[in-house]
Design a protein around this motif. Structure first.
Motif, PDB file in Angstrom:
ATOM      1  N   ASN A  58       0.804  -1.222   0.000  1.00 17.51           N
ATOM      2  CA  ASN A  58       0.000   0.000   0.000  1.00 17.51           C
ATOM      3  C   ASN A  58       0.836   1.271   0.000  1.00 17.51           C
ATOM      4  O   ASN A  58       0.323   2.344   0.245  1.00 17.51           O
TER       5      ASN A  58
ATOM      6  N   THR B 209      -4.638   2.011   2.283  1.00 14.57           N
ATOM      7  CA  THR B 209      -4.949   0.810   3.049  1.00 14.57           C
ATOM      8  C   THR B 209      -5.529  -0.213   2.077  1.00 14.57           C
ATOM      9  O   THR B 209      -5.768   0.093   0.903  1.00 14.57           O
ATOM     10  N   ASP B 210      -5.814  -1.410   2.558  1.00 12.94           N
ATOM     11  CA  ASP B 210      -6.455  -2.390   1.679  1.00 12.94           C
ATOM     12  C   ASP B 210      -7.818  -1.892   1.197  1.00 12.94           C
ATOM     13  O   ASP B 210      -8.258  -2.221   0.094  1.00 12.94           O
ATOM     14  N   GLU B 211      -8.461  -1.068   2.017  1.00 12.10           N
ATOM     15  CA  GLU B 211      -9.785  -0.551   1.647  1.00 12.10           C
ATOM     16  C   GLU B 211      -9.682   0.600   0.647  1.00 12.10           C
ATOM     17  O   GLU B 211     -10.547   0.762  -0.218  1.00 12.10           O
ATOM     18  N   THR B 212      -8.635   1.426   0.753  1.00 13.42           N
ATOM     19  CA  THR B 212      -8.511   2.603  -0.127  1.00 13.42           C
ATOM     20  C   THR B 212      -7.546   2.369  -1.279  1.00 13.42           C
ATOM     21  O   THR B 212      -7.320   3.280  -2.080  1.00 13.42           O
TER      22      THR B 212
ATOM     23  N   GLN C 170      -7.838   0.760  -7.486  1.00 15.87           N
ATOM     24  CA  GLN C 170      -8.359  -0.424  -8.165  1.00 15.87           C
ATOM     25  C   GLN C 170      -7.964  -0.494  -9.633  1.00 15.87           C
ATOM     26  O   GLN C 170      -8.212  -1.508 -10.289  1.00 15.87           O
TER      27      GLN C 170
END
Length: 335
Positions: A61, A81-84, A87
């Protein structure tokens, strides 16, 4: 315990002899300055005087390091983060970022790619209010197969005469394109302009004494003790070229002049950050390289001062990575 006046005098004299040596030691630093793998560094100095360094994600990240003196660096977090996590190119890694302050925002340009995916990779952009984040991803600027430039990675932002540009490319030509007014997308109708041939990647561009200097890395970046990476340069009176080497030969034909090559202790030095200055106005270059004593440890970060020769070309003191050198001049931050 009684101590004679003569003994006190001896102690004072010894302290006086010892202190210059101690002071001298404090004025030097030793490479590497980041003793872990943090490839493809990019650096910015925040308003409070702190330096921040971002690197290809050997730390997932995209790692963020900070330093008060360009020598001692601390890992303080990650840009995402893995969420942000961006993509764009879902199975790709985040490579070769570039950090800038544009207006009141910290703007992070990044590559997203995987080995061998030279037509599926691309360049994206994220912003934050603080150099430590959190960064908000704004998605892609472009993908290789959409913009028609193979291996679209290694971005570098340049502002010139009120216009915003991105330069990028990796061994398939170095290109530039104008960005929108907010620098977060490609300007409508803009087309890529090639400014250098296929010798280099990891472009950095800066202006000094009337010239634009295009600094890049040639050779193999990532093969440990077999790596042949080195830092090279060409220059131009115009941002978009033509760029030439010291002999006046065009960079479009892969002509560049050497800035830095391997030493006995550092293999494959290259992919330098944008040059930064200390409080004495001295230029410094941070770059990665393999430690010859443990090449399996990855690409560590090294620091060297940049000098200017009589014709105005950048160079390091010896043309090779230093083992130890005089520290940058950094004033204490105001509390």
């Amino acid at each position: 315990m009684n101590i004679s006046k003569s003994s006190l005098l001896c102690i004072a004299l010894l302290a006086g002899i010892a202190s210059p040596a101690h002071a001298k030691k404090d004025l030097t630093y030793h490479n590497p300055v980041i003793n872990r793998s943090a490839p493809d560094p990019t650096v910015i100095r925040a308003d409070d005087g702190t330096y921040y360094l971002y690197a290809t994600e050997n730390v997932r990240n995209l790692p963020i390091f900070k330093s008060d003196d360009l020598v001692n660096w601390e890992l303080v977090g990650t840009a995402f983060t893995d969420e942000t996590r961006p993509q764009m190119v879902p199975d790709g890694n985040i490579w070769a970022p570039d950090i800038q302050k544009i207006g009141d925002k910290y703007v992070l340009y990044y590559s997203k790619s995987r080995w061998g995916g030279e037509w599926e990779c691309g360049v994206g952009v994220a912003t934050a209010d603080s150099p430590e984040g959190p960064f908000t991803d704004h998605g892609k600027l472009f993908i290789s197969n959409e913009i028609g430039v193979q291996n679209s990675i290694d971005p570098i932002y340049v502002s010139d005469n009120g216009k915003h540009y991105i330069f990028w490319g990796s061994f398939r030509g170095i290109y530039a394109i104008e960005l929108s007014d907010d620098a977060l997308s490609v300007k409508e109708g803009a087309k890529p302009i090639q400014v250098a041939g296929t010798l280099t990647e990891g472009t950095n561009i800066f202006k000094h004494d009337g010239y634009y200097y295009l600094v890049g890395s040639a050779g193999s970046c990532c093969e440990g003790e077999r790596s042949t990476y080195r830092v090279v340069v060409a220059r131009s009176k115009d941002l978009l070229g033509p760029y030439v080497d010291k002999e006046g030969k065009p960079a479009m034909d892969n002509n560049f002049s050497l800035v830095l090559e391997r030493s006995q202790n550092v293999i494959g030095p290259g992919h330098n950050a944008n040059f930064v200055t200390d409080d004495a106005g001295q230029y410094w270059m941070l770059y990665h390289g393999f430690d010859a004593a443990e090449p399996e440890a990855g690409r560590k970060v090294y620091l060297d001062r940049i000098y200017w020769d009589a014709e105005g070309w950048p160079r390091t003191e010896t043309g090779q990575p230093s083992d130890a050198a005089k520290r940058p001049v950094i004033k204490k931050k105001k509390k």
